[in-house]
Design an enzyme around this catalytic site. Structure first.
Site, PDB file in Angstrom:
ATOM      1  N   SER A   7      -4.039  -7.269   0.640  1.00 57.51           N
ATOM      2  CA  SER A   7      -2.770  -7.006   1.330  1.00 57.51           C
ATOM      3  C   SER A   7      -2.415  -5.536   1.189  1.00 57.51           C
ATOM      4  CB  SER A   7      -1.658  -7.863   0.729  1.00 57.51           C
ATOM      5  OG  SER A   7      -0.413  -7.357   1.163  1.00 57.51           O
ATOM      6  N   HIS A  30      -5.147  -7.748   5.266  1.00 55.20           N
ATOM      7  CA  HIS A  30      -3.933  -8.561   5.392  1.00 55.20           C
ATOM      8  C   HIS A  30      -2.728  -7.633   5.576  1.00 55.20           C
ATOM      9  CE1 HIS A  30      -1.614 -12.287   4.729  1.00 55.20           C
ATOM     10  NE2 HIS A  30      -0.765 -11.550   4.037  1.00 55.20           N
ATOM     11  N   ASP A  32       1.306  -7.448   6.066  1.00 58.70           N
ATOM     12  CA  ASP A  32       2.551  -8.195   5.866  1.00 58.70           C
ATOM     13  C   ASP A  32       3.687  -7.580   6.668  1.00 58.70           C
ATOM     14  OD1 ASP A  32       1.887 -10.305   3.968  1.00 58.70           O
ATOM     15  OD2 ASP A  32       1.424  -8.669   2.587  1.00 58.70           O
ATOM     16  N   MET A  34       7.526  -7.838   7.805  1.00 56.56           N
ATOM     17  CA  MET A  34       8.802  -8.454   7.382  1.00 56.56           C
ATOM     18  C   MET A  34       9.955  -7.829   8.160  1.00 56.56           C
ATOM     19  SD  MET A  34       8.285  -8.618   3.269  1.00 56.56           S
ATOM     20  CE  MET A  34       6.674  -8.910   2.534  1.00 56.56           C
ATOM     21  N   HIS A  63       0.320 -11.260   9.037  1.00 54.88           N
ATOM     22  CA  HIS A  63       1.193 -12.310   8.504  1.00 54.88           C
ATOM     23  C   HIS A  63       2.632 -11.973   8.906  1.00 54.88           C
ATOM     24  CE1 HIS A  63       2.868 -14.203   4.482  1.00 54.88           C
ATOM     25  NE2 HIS A  63       3.311 -14.833   5.559  1.00 54.88           N
ATOM     26  N   MET A  65       6.261 -12.449   8.807  1.00 57.19           N
ATOM     27  CA  MET A  65       7.415 -13.027   8.112  1.00 57.19           C
ATOM     28  C   MET A  65       8.644 -12.575   8.876  1.00 57.19           C
ATOM     29  SD  MET A  65       6.011 -12.375   4.273  1.00 57.19           S
ATOM     30  CE  MET A  65       4.781 -11.221   4.878  1.00 57.19           C
ATOM     31  N   MET A 136       1.710 -20.257   1.033  1.00 55.49           N
ATOM     32  CA  MET A 136       2.290 -19.232   0.157  1.00 55.49           C
ATOM     33  C   MET A 136       2.289 -19.734  -1.287  1.00 55.49           C
ATOM     34  SD  MET A 136       2.875 -16.728   2.116  1.00 55.49           S
ATOM     35  CE  MET A 136       3.513 -15.687   0.796  1.00 55.49           C
ATOM     36  N   GLY A 141       8.157 -12.191   0.677  1.00 56.20           N
ATOM     37  CA  GLY A 141       9.128 -11.097   0.653  1.00 56.20           C
ATOM     38  C   GLY A 141       8.674  -9.891  -0.153  1.00 56.20           C
ATOM     39  N   PHE A 142       7.932 -10.150  -1.222  1.00 49.02           N
ATOM     40  CA  PHE A 142       7.566  -9.045  -2.103  1.00 49.02           C
ATOM     41  C   PHE A 142       6.176  -9.255  -2.708  1.00 49.02           C
ATOM     42  CE2 PHE A 142      12.103  -9.562  -2.001  1.00 49.02           C
ATOM     43  CZ  PHE A 142      12.551  -8.258  -1.759  1.00 49.02           C
ATOM     44  N   GLY A 143       5.475  -8.165  -2.945  1.00 50.09           N
ATOM     45  CA  GLY A 143       4.212  -8.220  -3.678  1.00 50.09           C
ATOM     46  C   GLY A 143       4.487  -8.283  -5.175  1.00 50.09           C
ATOM     47  N   GLY A 144       3.450  -8.552  -5.936  1.00 44.86           N
ATOM     48  CA  GLY A 144       3.544  -8.469  -7.392  1.00 44.86           C
ATOM     49  C   GLY A 144       4.287  -9.594  -8.081  1.00 44.86           C
ATOM     50  N   ASP A 174      -1.750 -16.977  -0.528  1.00 49.82           N
ATOM     51  CA  ASP A 174      -1.159 -15.634  -0.555  1.00 49.82           C
ATOM     52  C   ASP A 174      -0.067 -15.568  -1.618  1.00 49.82           C
ATOM     53  OD1 ASP A 174      -0.073 -13.145   0.049  1.00 49.82           O
ATOM     54  OD2 ASP A 174       0.577 -13.694   2.074  1.00 49.82           O
ATOM     55  N   GLY A 175      -0.280 -14.684  -2.589  1.00 43.73           N
ATOM     56  CA  GLY A 175       0.750 -14.434  -3.594  1.00 43.73           C
ATOM     57  C   GLY A 175       0.259 -14.656  -5.015  1.00 43.73           C
ATOM     58  N   SER A 197      -1.492  -6.697  -5.215  1.00 38.63           N
ATOM     59  CA  SER A 197      -1.481  -5.860  -6.419  1.00 38.63           C
ATOM     60  C   SER A 197      -2.769  -5.975  -7.214  1.00 38.63           C
ATOM     61  CB  SER A 197      -0.257  -6.182  -7.279  1.00 38.63           C
ATOM     62  OG  SER A 197      -0.015  -7.549  -7.323  1.00 38.63           O
TER      63      SER A 197
HETATM   64  C1  DX5 Z   1       4.345 -11.624   0.046  1.00 40.32           C
HETATM   65  C2  DX5 Z   1       3.202 -11.210   0.930  1.00 40.32           C
HETATM   66  C3  DX5 Z   1       1.914 -11.078   0.209  1.00 40.32           C
HETATM   67  C4  DX5 Z   1       1.908 -10.024  -0.872  1.00 40.32           C
HETATM   68  C5  DX5 Z   1       0.927 -10.449  -1.918  1.00 40.32           C
HETATM   69  O1  DX5 Z   1       5.447 -11.927   0.830  1.00 40.32           O
HETATM   70  O2  DX5 Z   1       2.995 -12.159   1.954  1.00 40.32           O
HETATM   71  O3  DX5 Z   1       0.829 -10.877   1.106  1.00 40.32           O
HETATM   72  O4  DX5 Z   1       1.555  -8.754  -0.415  1.00 40.32           O
HETATM   73  O5  DX5 Z   1       1.003  -9.565  -2.980  1.00 40.32           O
HETATM   74  P1  DX5 Z   1       0.448  -9.946  -4.422  1.00 40.32           P
HETATM   75  O6  DX5 Z   1      -1.018 -10.229  -4.286  1.00 40.32           O
HETATM   76  O7  DX5 Z   1       0.736  -8.703  -5.217  1.00 40.32           O
HETATM   77  O8  DX5 Z   1       1.222 -11.140  -4.907  1.00 40.32           O
HETATM   78 ZN    ZN Z   2       1.123 -12.010   3.191  1.00 41.90          ZN
END
Ligand code: DX5
Ligand code: ZN
Length: 214
Positions: A7, A30, A32, A34, A63, A65, A136, A141-144, A174-175, A197
């Site tokens: 991602s 990938h 993302d 949003m 993706h 969102m 999911m 909404g957020f990575g990490g 994903d996630g 991440s």
């Molecule tokens: C979250 C995204 C993911 C995100 C994954 O809303 O859809 O694709 O970037 O990040 P990691 O692998 O850090 O959880």
């Molecule tokens: Zn994603």
């Protein structure tokens, strides 16, 4: 074969070309998207998909969102997306169906996504029409964020649906996917792993992609 979809949400947006070239041994990029409405964050959109299209030969796995994605799927396809996924929670069944049809009419692959609190059965109205289902393993909404291992029964449930009803359909997670949680996802039936991440924070990105693939 297990596919890896890093991602770019975890990439350095000031060096996006460099960071996409760094994942050239992966299978998909990938992306993302949003809108600050469907999820409480705003990331990137159509112009960025268009800009990154020429810098990689890998398929772009976009993706969405966003609320009511049917409004924008054709523009993402025309910008260079290869796979476009829409959340089943983002609109009515009829409109999600229409979004899938529009993506296919552009010659692209279409998928549906389920958030953690959405039951696996929510994919059933679309399962014979999609090329990919994304489960999911964090709140979008957020990575990490931390991997939700309690999503694994849902992954396994959707794997049984896919095997029975549309065996060519891919099953993506994903996630919070890292080399340890990746094995759990694959054991539950996933064949495409998104990782943000864990790829971009790795000291050796190529080695990390190999490790995730298992
Ligand atoms: C979250 C995204 C993911 C995100 C994954 O809303 O859809 O694709 O970037 O990040 P990691 O692998 O850090 O959880
Ligand atoms: Zn994603």
């Amino acid at each position: 074969m297990i596919k890896i979809a890093p991602s770019i949400l975890s990439a350095d947006f000031a060096n996006l070309q460099r960071d996409i070239e760094a994942i050239s041994t992966a299978d998909y990029v990938h992306v993302d998207v949003m809108d600050g409405l469907f999820v409480p964050n705003i990331t990137i959109g159509i112009p960025v998909v268009k800009s990154i299209r020429p810098v990689t030969d890998l398929p772009l796995d976009v993706h969405l969102m966003i609320d009511r994605p049917v409004r924008y799927v054709e523009q993402f396809c025309d910008a260079g997306a290869d796979i476009v996924t829409c959340h089943v929670e983002a609109d009515t069944e009829e409109n999600i169906r229409e979004a899938i049809e529009k993506i296919h009419a552009r010659g692209k692959r279409a998928g549906v996504v389920v958030k953690p609190r959405t039951p696996g059965s929510a994919v059933l109205p679309f399962i014979d029409k999609v090329d990919l289902i994304l489960v999911m393993t964090v709140e979008p909404g957020f990575g990490g964020q931390k991997f939700m291992a309690d999503m694994m029964p849902k992954v396994a449930q959707i794997r049984t649906y896919i095997d029975a009803l549309n065996p060519d359909c891919e099953l993506e997670v994903d996630g919070g996917v890292d080399p340890v949680t990746a094995r759990v996802c694959v054991a539950s039936g996933a064949n495409v792993l998104v990782a943000g991440s864990s790829v971009y924070k790795a000291p050796d990105i190529e080695a990390r992609i190999r490790e995730l693939r298992g």
